[in-house]
Design an enzyme around this catalytic site. Structure first.
Site, PDB file in Angstrom:
ATOM      1  N   ARG A  36       0.945  -1.205  -0.184  1.00 32.80           N
ATOM      2  CA  ARG A  36      -0.109  -0.002   0.075  1.00 32.80           C
ATOM      3  C   ARG A  36       1.008   1.283   0.239  1.00 32.80           C
ATOM      4  NH1 ARG A  36      -2.083   3.332  -1.060  1.00 32.80           N
ATOM      5  NH2 ARG A  36      -3.453   4.501  -0.373  1.00 32.80           N
ATOM      6  N   THR A 146     -16.908  -7.221   1.598  1.00 32.04           N
ATOM      7  CA  THR A 146     -17.576  -5.838   1.336  1.00 32.04           C
ATOM      8  C   THR A 146     -18.937  -5.946   1.096  1.00 32.04           C
ATOM      9  OG1 THR A 146     -17.257  -3.820  -0.184  1.00 32.04           O
ATOM     10  CG2 THR A 146     -16.871  -6.081  -1.281  1.00 32.04           C
ATOM     11  N   SER A 188     -16.948  -3.398  -9.458  1.00 33.07           N
ATOM     12  CA  SER A 188     -15.827  -3.130  -9.967  1.00 33.07           C
ATOM     13  C   SER A 188     -14.835  -4.354  -9.740  1.00 33.07           C
ATOM     14  CB  SER A 188     -15.166  -1.919  -9.192  1.00 33.07           C
ATOM     15  OG  SER A 188     -14.772  -2.848  -7.765  1.00 33.07           O
ATOM     16  N   TYR A 190     -12.412  -4.758  -8.141  1.00 37.39           N
ATOM     17  CA  TYR A 190     -11.875  -4.805  -7.021  1.00 37.39           C
ATOM     18  C   TYR A 190     -13.235  -5.739  -6.249  1.00 37.39           C
ATOM     19  CZ  TYR A 190     -12.779  -3.978  -1.995  1.00 37.39           C
ATOM     20  OH  TYR A 190     -13.164  -4.295  -0.542  1.00 37.39           O
ATOM     21  N   HIS A 191     -14.352  -5.213  -6.390  1.00 36.17           N
ATOM     22  CA  HIS A 191     -15.627  -5.756  -5.890  1.00 36.17           C
ATOM     23  C   HIS A 191     -15.835  -7.405  -6.390  1.00 36.17           C
ATOM     24  CE1 HIS A 191     -16.807  -1.494  -4.592  1.00 36.17           C
ATOM     25  NE2 HIS A 191     -17.170  -2.137  -3.773  1.00 36.17           N
ATOM     26  N   LYS A 194     -13.951  -9.828  -4.450  1.00 37.70           N
ATOM     27  CA  LYS A 194     -14.583 -10.174  -3.072  1.00 37.70           C
ATOM     28  C   LYS A 194     -15.685 -11.059  -3.222  1.00 37.70           C
ATOM     29  CE  LYS A 194     -12.358  -7.446  -0.473  1.00 37.70           C
ATOM     30  NZ  LYS A 194     -11.299  -7.588   0.616  1.00 37.70           N
ATOM     31  N   VAL A 220     -15.503   2.521   5.001  1.00 36.95           N
ATOM     32  CA  VAL A 220     -15.112   3.013   6.674  1.00 36.95           C
ATOM     33  C   VAL A 220     -14.662   4.661   6.574  1.00 36.95           C
ATOM     34  CG1 VAL A 220     -13.219   2.525   8.232  1.00 36.95           C
ATOM     35  CG2 VAL A 220     -13.898   0.734   6.839  1.00 36.95           C
ATOM     36  N   ARG A 250     -12.776  12.104   2.063  1.00 43.93           N
ATOM     37  CA  ARG A 250     -12.748  13.134   1.050  1.00 43.93           C
ATOM     38  C   ARG A 250     -13.337  14.345   1.107  1.00 43.93           C
ATOM     39  NH1 ARG A 250     -10.390  12.173  -3.975  1.00 43.93           N
ATOM     40  NH2 ARG A 250     -12.275  13.069  -5.286  1.00 43.93           N
TER      41      ARG A 250
END
Ligand code: NAD
Ligand code: USQ
Length: 402
Positions: A36, A146, A188, A190-191, A194, A220, A250
């Site tokens: 990261r 998620t 996405s 990424y999703h 999961k 989060v 943000r």
């Protein structure tokens, strides 16, 4: 006291969780390949808060009276035998799996990022399962999934915790009852990883009797927890860049640097949220309440409230005087959706949810203001688009706050 291996323990959720579990008296061993931090360098981004090196973090924890936490720099996706040997030597009771690439926009950035996200996430998680099976060890796996695996249909059905009880009609009219994994609808790459993780868990729970808890966590927000406040070198990371910054954090930092709040599209997207302090409480509860051997995967929705993006923008604007900007949505997602989620599992285990109303917005605004001079303004726009035809989320028109 349990022996707990925390994979991804240098990250935004993993670091405060490691400290909290240590504070509760557990023996904690962190594994992280610091990828990261490397991605921050690759993007030219950085945490808004100045995060210390892992060595300095661990020294500060001991300095404040914490029990020593061990650290191994290891790539869970690439170094299977290193991971297997560590599990064999350390003999954990629990492994918490945070070690995945977690940003949806980064996973959609380009083909390299898509491939990296799939290879990293699927291999890291599968390596954990394969190692436990090979060692014939009885280790409770707690994985961070998620809320996004459920998708955002928004048709009024309350999202259950992982499973759907359905009745299927055969051609001859006979009826069959089934309890199935809630059909996944990832938004996405990424999703999608999961969603794929879920099938691996289902298989290893069935085939090897593995005890697995999958936590479907919402977005989060916040940065500090009770333990990370104890020393400046324990401070948690605060992502705000266009790929890794999540929406509420943000908005809070954008207000601190006088940048208009970047609402994608109409801001009608409703999402689930949880404060980082509740994340660490949930992890402690999940560790303390494993499923029995032979049980199906225990799926819990780890969220405390839902909000519409534009409502959050106006809430932050009211609190800070910030302007709000409607920007082109760089994502391919429903413009408007409702979301109603069951989080009965954690409530029954004793979670007392904190909400946006509990004064925590103020703390995050204060942290944003304290470190505002570290903000790299060029990192704010969301430039990763979901498809070729989409425009990046760059501010065009600003609507002044009332
Ligand atoms: P993060 O990126 O801050 O932390 C992940 C950590 O894992 C990093 O320190 C990274 O270096 C490490 N890592 C990644 N791949 C690795 C590998 N192959 N080997 C070893 N270490 C590796 O992310 P986070 O926000 O702390 O999220 C942690 C988990 O929680 C993720 O799986 C994420 O999908 C999930 N989650 C996060 C949120 C959120 O809002 N942050 C919400 C829901 C779920
Ligand atoms: N959004 C804006 N403006 C911004 C940034 C985001 O309007 O400046 C919108 C997005 O278009 C989206 C929503 O806010 O509709 C949420 O975006 P996000 O970046 O806050 O969250 P997301 O991409 O869903 O991912 C984050 C974490 C991820 C986790 C997920 C939980 O990065 O690891 O899995 O939240 S959930 O959303 O419940 O699936």
């Amino acid at each position: 006291m349990k022996k707990i291996l925390v994979l991804g323990g240098d990250g935004f959720c993993g670091w405060p969780t490691s400290l909290h579990l240590s504070a509760l008296g557990h023996d904690v061993h962190i594994v992280d390949n610091l990828s990261r931090r490397a991605i921050d360098e690759e993007l030219g981004a950085d945490s808004l808060t100045p995060i210390a090196s892992m060595e300095d973090r661990l020294a500060a924890w001991e300095e404040t009276g914490g029990t020593p936490i061990a650290f191994t720099n290891l790539d869970c996706a690439a170094d299977y035998y290193g991971l297997r040997d560590l599990i064999a030597t350390y003999e954990p009771d629990t492994i918490i799996q945070f070690a995945e690439q977690r940003a949806a926009p980064y996973s959609m950035r380009n083909e390299e990022c898509k491939i990296y996200t799939v290879n990293n996430n699927i291999s890291a998680t599968h390596n954990v399962l394969a190692a436990i099976a090979d060692l014939r060890a009885d280790i409770h796996v707690v994985h961070l999934g998620t809320m996004g695996v459920y998708g955002y249909d928004g048709d009024g059905l309350q999202i259950p915790e992982g499973y759907l009880d359905v009745q299927v009609s055969a051609d001859d009219g006979s009826k069959f009852d089934r309890s199935i994994l809630y059909p996944t609808n990832p938004g996405s790459v990424y999703h999608m990883t999961k969603s794929m993780d879920q099938l691996m868990f289902q298989f290893y729970a069935k085939n090897d009797g593995m005890r697995i808890t999958d936590l479907h966590q919402g977005i989060v927000w916040g940065t500090q927890t009770e333990e990370t406040r104890r020393h400046e070198n324990l401070i948690n990371r605060f992502d705000y860049d266009g790929d890794y910054g999540t929406v509420l954090n943000r908005f809070l930092m954008q207000a601190a640097v006088n940048h208009p709040l970047t609402v994608h599209g109409t801001g009608g997207q409703t999402r689930a949220f949880i404060h980082i302090q509740d994340t660490v409480q949930c992890l402690a509860l999940a560790v303390a309440n494993p499923p029995e051997r032979g049980d199906r995967v225990k799926i819990l929705n780890q969220m405390t409230e839902t909000h519409r993006v534009r409502d959050l923008a106006y809430l932050v604007a009211d609190a800070t005087g910030a302007d709000v900007a409607m920007v082109d949505n760089p994502r391919n997602e429903a413009a408007e959706n409702d979301l109603w989620v069951s989080n009965k599992g954690f409530i029954d285990l004793g979670l007392k949810p904190m909400t946006l109303q509990d004064g925590l917005l103020t703390e995050t605004i204060e942290i944003s203001q304290k470190y505002a001079d570290r903000c790299l303004m060029n990192m704010i726009p969301c430039v990763s688009t979901w498809t070729d035809g989409q425009k990046p989320g760059v501010v065009q028109d600003v609507i002044a706050a009332e």
